[in-house]
Design a protein around this motif. Structure first.
Motif, short mmCIF file in Angstrom:
data_model
loop_
_atom_site.label_atom_id
_atom_site.label_comp_id
_atom_site.label_asym_id
_atom_site.label_seq_id
_atom_site.Cartn_x
_atom_site.Cartn_y
_atom_site.Cartn_z
N HIS A 219 48.74 44.23 46.30
CA HIS A 219 48.07 45.16 45.39
C HIS A 219 47.19 44.41 44.38
O HIS A 219 46.09 44.85 44.06
CB HIS A 219 49.11 46.00 44.66
CG HIS A 219 49.95 46.84 45.57
ND1 HIS A 219 49.52 48.05 46.07
CD2 HIS A 219 51.19 46.64 46.09
CE1 HIS A 219 50.46 48.55 46.85
NE2 HIS A 219 51.47 47.73 46.88
N ILE A 220 47.68 43.27 43.90
CA ILE A 220 46.90 42.46 42.96
C ILE A 220 45.75 41.78 43.68
O ILE A 220 44.62 41.73 43.18
CB ILE A 220 47.81 41.42 42.27
CG1 ILE A 220 48.96 42.11 41.53
CG2 ILE A 220 46.99 40.55 41.31
CD1 ILE A 220 48.55 43.09 40.46
N LYS A 221 46.01 41.27 44.88
CA LYS A 221 44.97 40.57 45.64
C LYS A 221 43.84 41.53 46.04
O LYS A 221 42.67 41.14 46.12
CB LYS A 221 45.58 39.92 46.89
CG LYS A 221 46.59 38.83 46.61
CD LYS A 221 45.98 37.62 45.92
CE LYS A 221 45.23 36.72 46.84
NZ LYS A 221 46.11 35.89 47.69
N LYS A 222 44.19 42.79 46.29
CA LYS A 222 43.17 43.78 46.65
C LYS A 222 42.19 43.97 45.50
O LYS A 222 40.97 44.03 45.71
CB LYS A 222 43.84 45.11 47.00
CG LYS A 222 42.88 46.22 47.38
CD LYS A 222 43.63 47.52 47.67
CE LYS A 222 42.65 48.64 47.99
NZ LYS A 222 43.36 49.93 48.23
N LEU A 223 42.69 44.06 44.29
CA LEU A 223 41.82 44.19 43.12
C LEU A 223 41.05 42.90 42.87
O LEU A 223 39.88 42.93 42.51
CB LEU A 223 42.67 44.55 41.89
CG LEU A 223 43.38 45.91 41.94
CD1 LEU A 223 44.40 46.01 40.81
CD2 LEU A 223 42.36 47.04 41.84
N TYR A 224 41.72 41.78 43.06
CA TYR A 224 41.08 40.48 42.85
C TYR A 224 39.89 40.27 43.78
O TYR A 224 38.86 39.73 43.38
CB TYR A 224 42.13 39.38 43.03
CG TYR A 224 41.59 38.06 43.51
CD1 TYR A 224 40.85 37.23 42.67
CD2 TYR A 224 41.79 37.64 44.83
CE1 TYR A 224 40.36 36.02 43.12
CE2 TYR A 224 41.30 36.44 45.28
CZ TYR A 224 40.59 35.64 44.43
OH TYR A 224 40.09 34.45 44.89
N ARG A 225 40.01 40.71 45.03
CA ARG A 225 38.92 40.51 46.00
C ARG A 225 37.63 41.19 45.56
O ARG A 225 36.54 40.71 45.86
CB ARG A 225 39.35 41.01 47.38
CG ARG A 225 40.24 40.01 48.12
CD ARG A 225 40.39 40.39 49.58
NE ARG A 225 41.21 41.58 49.74
CZ ARG A 225 42.53 41.56 49.88
NH1 ARG A 225 43.18 40.41 49.85
NH2 ARG A 225 43.22 42.68 50.04
N ALA A 226 37.74 42.30 44.83
CA ALA A 226 36.54 42.99 44.36
C ALA A 226 35.78 42.17 43.33
O ALA A 226 34.59 42.40 43.10
CB ALA A 226 36.91 44.34 43.76
N THR A 227 36.44 41.18 42.71
CA THR A 227 35.78 40.34 41.70
C THR A 227 34.91 39.28 42.35
O THR A 227 34.12 38.63 41.67
CB THR A 227 36.81 39.63 40.81
OG1 THR A 227 37.50 38.64 41.58
CG2 THR A 227 37.82 40.62 40.23
N LEU A 228 35.10 39.06 43.66
CA LEU A 228 34.41 37.99 44.41
C LEU A 228 34.73 36.62 43.83
O LEU A 228 33.93 35.68 43.90
CB LEU A 228 32.88 38.23 44.39
CG LEU A 228 32.40 39.57 44.96
CD1 LEU A 228 30.90 39.69 44.86
CD2 LEU A 228 32.86 39.73 46.41
#
Length: 224
Positions: free
Chosen positions: A170-179
Motif C-alpha cells: 500500500h505504501i509502495k503503490k503511493l510511492y510509485r506515483a512520486t516517480l
C-alpha cells in the motif's frame, strides 16, 4: 496547526494534501483536479503543502492513536531517493495495525536500533518481535535487551512476516506515483503522510464521537 499567511484557505490546502496522501496521484494531476474545481494552484505549491503539513498531521494523529498489540512483525522495504535506494523500516502488530516506521539511509544494526528506539519511545517495549533472518535486526534487539530490564523475545519466522510484506504494498503503490523522491528530507515527511493515511484507513484513530466518522472526516479532524 497554523494556516495563517497562506495564499489559499485551509480547506483547499487540506483537500490537496489528502488527495496526495490517499491516492496514487502525482502533483501535476492534483494541479489539474484543483483547476477543474476552479482553484489555480501550481503543482510545486502542492508539493510544499504536503512536505510541510504531513509530519504535523502525523504528530497530531499520534496523540489520538489507538493502542496496538505488543507482539510485532518487523521488516524493511526499499525506497528510492534521488536515484539511490534507502530503507523504510516498518512494524505492525499481529492484527496488521501499524506500530511505527522510519526511513534510513543505511540498512545496518545502527539504523535498526534507531527504529526500535523510536518505536519503544512511542508505545513502550513489545514483548515479542518477529523478524526475518537479518543479522543486523537481531543484533539491534539484542543490544536493546542488554541495555534494558524489559526483555524483547526475538522470533525469526519468515512466513509470519507475510502480513507486513503485504502491507508494504500500500505504501509502495503511493510511492510509485512520486516517480522517486528528490531528496531525503521530503521523502521522510511525505512517507509520514502516507503512513498516517494508511493508519486512518485501518481504523487506528481514536474518535471521541459515538458515530463513526469517515476516513475523510477523520483526516480533517487532525487539523482542527
Amino acid at each position: 496547526m497554523k494556516f495563517t499567511g497562506r495564499h489559499f484557505k485551509k480547506d483547499i490546502i487540506l483537500q490537496a494534501v489528502r488527495w496526495y496522501l490517499a491516492y496514487s496521484l502525482s502533483y501535476r494531476e492534483i494541479e489539474e483536479l484543483m483547476l477543474e474545481r476552479g482553484v489555480e494552484v501550481d503543482h510545486t505549491t502542492v508539493y510544499r503543502w504536503v512536505v510541510h503539513y504531513s509530519p504535523k498531521l502525523e504528530q497530531a494523529f499520534q496523540k489520538r492513536k489507538l493502542t496496538t498489540g505488543d507482539r510485532l512483525r518487523m521488516d524493511e522495504t526499499y525506497i528510492k531517493v534521488k536515484g539511490q535506494w534507502k530503507y523504510l523500516y516498518r512494524a505492525v502488530d499481529k492484527e496488521g495495525r501499524t506500530v511505527d516506521f522510519l526511513l534510513t539511509a543505511k540498512r545496518d544494526m545502527k539504523a535498526a536500533k534507531r527504529f526500535f528506539e523510536k518505536l519503544i519511545s512511542r508505545q513502550g517495549a513489545p514483548t515479542l518481535i518477529n523478524i526475518d533472518k537479518s543479522g543486523s535486526n537481531k543484533a539491534a534487539i539484542n543490544q536493546i535487551n542488554n541495555e534494558s530490564e524489559d526483555q524483547i523475545e526475538i522470533r525469526q519466522c519468515k512466513y509470519l512476516n507475510n502480513i507486513i510484506e503485504q502491507d508494504h504494498r500500500h505504501i509502495k503503490k503511493l510511492y510509485r506515483a512520486t516517480l522517486g523522491f528528490k531528496n531525503f528530507h521530503s521523502a521522510q515527511k511525505t512517507l509520514a503522510g502516507f503512513e498516517l493515511y494508511r493508519m486512518i484507513k485501518k481504523g487506528q484513530l481514536c474518535q471521541n464521537s459515538v458515530t463513526t466518522a469517515s476516513d475523510i472526516d477523520q483526516f480533517y479532524s487532525l487539523a482542527a
